[in-house]
Design a protein around this motif. Sequence first.
Motif, PDB file in Angstrom:
ATOM      1  N   LEU A   1       0.833  -1.205   0.000  1.00  0.00           N
ATOM      2  CA  LEU A   1       0.000   0.000   0.000  1.00  0.00           C
ATOM      3  C   LEU A   1       0.868   1.256   0.000  1.00  0.00           C
ATOM      4  CD1 LEU A   1      -2.870  -0.929   2.502  1.00  0.00           C
ATOM      5  CD2 LEU A   1      -3.041  -0.652   0.015  1.00  0.00           C
ATOM      6  N   GLN A   2       2.026   1.154   0.666  1.00  0.00           N
ATOM      7  CA  GLN A   2       2.950   2.290   0.714  1.00  0.00           C
ATOM      8  C   GLN A   2       3.860   2.336  -0.513  1.00  0.00           C
ATOM      9  OE1 GLN A   2       5.111   2.472   4.432  1.00  0.00           O
ATOM     10  NE2 GLN A   2       3.318   1.918   5.657  1.00  0.00           N
ATOM     11  N   HIS A   3       4.141   1.162  -1.092  1.00  0.00           N
ATOM     12  CA  HIS A   3       5.058   1.082  -2.238  1.00  0.00           C
ATOM     13  C   HIS A   3       4.449   0.189  -3.326  1.00  0.00           C
ATOM     14  CE1 HIS A   3       8.123   2.989   0.266  1.00  0.00           C
ATOM     15  NE2 HIS A   3       7.816   2.115   1.203  1.00  0.00           N
ATOM     16  N   PRO A   4       3.394   0.667  -3.985  1.00  0.00           N
ATOM     17  CA  PRO A   4       2.644  -0.191  -4.922  1.00  0.00           C
ATOM     18  C   PRO A   4       3.431  -0.639  -6.147  1.00  0.00           C
ATOM     19  CG  PRO A   4       1.899   2.096  -5.043  1.00  0.00           C
ATOM     20  CD  PRO A   4       2.798   2.010  -3.865  1.00  0.00           C
ATOM     21  N   GLN A   5       4.545   0.016  -6.463  1.00  0.00           N
ATOM     22  CA  GLN A   5       5.308  -0.354  -7.657  1.00  0.00           C
ATOM     23  C   GLN A   5       6.357  -1.431  -7.389  1.00  0.00           C
ATOM     24  OE1 GLN A   5       4.258   0.815 -10.581  1.00  0.00           O
ATOM     25  NE2 GLN A   5       2.726   1.889  -9.338  1.00  0.00           N
ATOM     26  N   VAL A   6       6.569  -1.776  -6.109  1.00  0.00           N
ATOM     27  CA  VAL A   6       7.552  -2.817  -5.789  1.00  0.00           C
ATOM     28  C   VAL A   6       7.051  -4.167  -6.303  1.00  0.00           C
ATOM     29  CG1 VAL A   6       8.649  -4.115  -3.913  1.00  0.00           C
ATOM     30  CG2 VAL A   6       8.528  -1.629  -3.803  1.00  0.00           C
ATOM     31  N   ASN A   7       7.936  -4.887  -6.970  1.00  0.00           N
ATOM     32  CA  ASN A   7       7.618  -6.233  -7.449  1.00  0.00           C
ATOM     33  C   ASN A   7       8.037  -7.246  -6.390  1.00  0.00           C
ATOM     34  OD1 ASN A   7       9.039  -8.719  -9.257  1.00  0.00           O
ATOM     35  ND2 ASN A   7       6.912  -8.207  -9.683  1.00  0.00           N
ATOM     36  N   ILE A   8       7.079  -8.037  -5.904  1.00  0.00           N
ATOM     37  CA  ILE A   8       7.371  -9.018  -4.854  1.00  0.00           C
ATOM     38  C   ILE A   8       7.377 -10.417  -5.437  1.00  0.00           C
ATOM     39  CG2 ILE A   8       6.533 -10.081  -2.721  1.00  0.00           C
ATOM     40  CD1 ILE A   8       5.551  -7.404  -1.823  1.00  0.00           C
ATOM     41  N   ARG A   9       8.472 -11.131  -5.205  1.00  0.00           N
ATOM     42  CA  ARG A   9       8.582 -12.550  -5.548  1.00  0.00           C
ATOM     43  C   ARG A   9       8.551 -13.334  -4.244  1.00  0.00           C
ATOM     44  NH1 ARG A   9      13.801 -13.267  -9.088  1.00  0.00           N
ATOM     45  NH2 ARG A   9      13.281 -15.449  -8.660  1.00  0.00           N
ATOM     46  N   LEU A  10       7.472 -14.086  -4.055  1.00  0.00           N
ATOM     47  CA  LEU A  10       7.200 -14.717  -2.771  1.00  0.00           C
ATOM     48  C   LEU A  10       7.305 -16.233  -2.882  1.00  0.00           C
ATOM     49  CD1 LEU A  10       6.157 -14.508   0.160  1.00  0.00           C
ATOM     50  CD2 LEU A  10       3.833 -14.492  -0.769  1.00  0.00           C
ATOM     51  N   ASN A  11       8.042 -16.832  -1.953  1.00  0.00           N
ATOM     52  CA  ASN A  11       8.170 -18.284  -1.897  1.00  0.00           C
ATOM     53  C   ASN A  11       7.751 -18.750  -0.503  1.00  0.00           C
ATOM     54  OD1 ASN A  11       8.933 -20.973  -2.443  1.00  0.00           O
ATOM     55  ND2 ASN A  11      10.941 -20.636  -1.535  1.00  0.00           N
TER      56      ASN A  11
END
Length: 308
Positions: A117-127
């Motif tokens: 919500l604070q950094h909507p452009q961050v791409n998260i790769r979740l494992n």
Amino acid sequence: MRNLTLRQLEILRMLAATSSYTRAAARLNLTQSAVYLQVRKLEQEIGLPVTEQVGKKVFLTDAGEEVLRSGHRIAEELEGLGRSLEHLRGVDEGQLRIALTSAVNAFAVELLARFLLQHPQVNIRLNIANRKEVLASLERNDVDMAIMGEPPQSLDLIALPFHRNDLIVIAPANHPLADRRGILQSDLVRESFVLREPGSGTRETVLRYFSEKGLTVREGVVMNSNEAIKQAVKVGMGVAVVARYSVLVKMESGYLRELSVEGFPLRRAWHLVHRKGKRLAPAPLEFKKFLIQHLYVKTPEEQTQTLP
């Protein structure tokens, strides 16, 4: 070597990991013939065979092993390049590669959503995996950081405890021990336990805790899902030790009860973990700062205890 490709190196790495053209193709989402073709092109490029078939298994030749070692070095260089470029891009154009142990899944995903919500452009790769697999991904440098319960002392890691993680004993609402107070641990271990699979951090914590008390847990059912464990306890397959946070809804709904057992809850914490010396790019560094803002305040009782 001018025509050697990164795809060919990746195929060779997967062949070494699986010892099978079929399994390598499946993991890479390629056809088996495509894998064969790329291996043949690689062999034509270097002028030596890189694989050999022994029985039903595929092994790398000495030449293949040499190419694989060089491939690892190339991958590390490219990874370093990517992280260096990410430092130039800044937080909101960066990537956060993070692993979660399955026990912390729901809690940590909620934190990641708040971070986005604070950094909507961050791409998260979740494992999401069990503790053993998460630690392996940290060791391979596949992820920037991880969230887990108790981190091991043996690895060269930096661990930041950022939130309480009380482990409690649960039973179905109609269990004979549900209304007893101060249940002795020696009485509890007579019950059948529903446990996580080997490699799970919660399982290791539970078995070690009772072993240190000179007690042996009766292993009834083993499951690789926290949700499955809660359901198993609900229908009477045994008792279990779980994170209080993960069962609040079911306890509030009346399906499960927290047993009053001597020594419980076990005071633990969720930890943000990354390798020592890891140069965090802006996005993971910002996430670390975000979690520091959520460090819990210890109660007076906890001030005398040391977090693991």
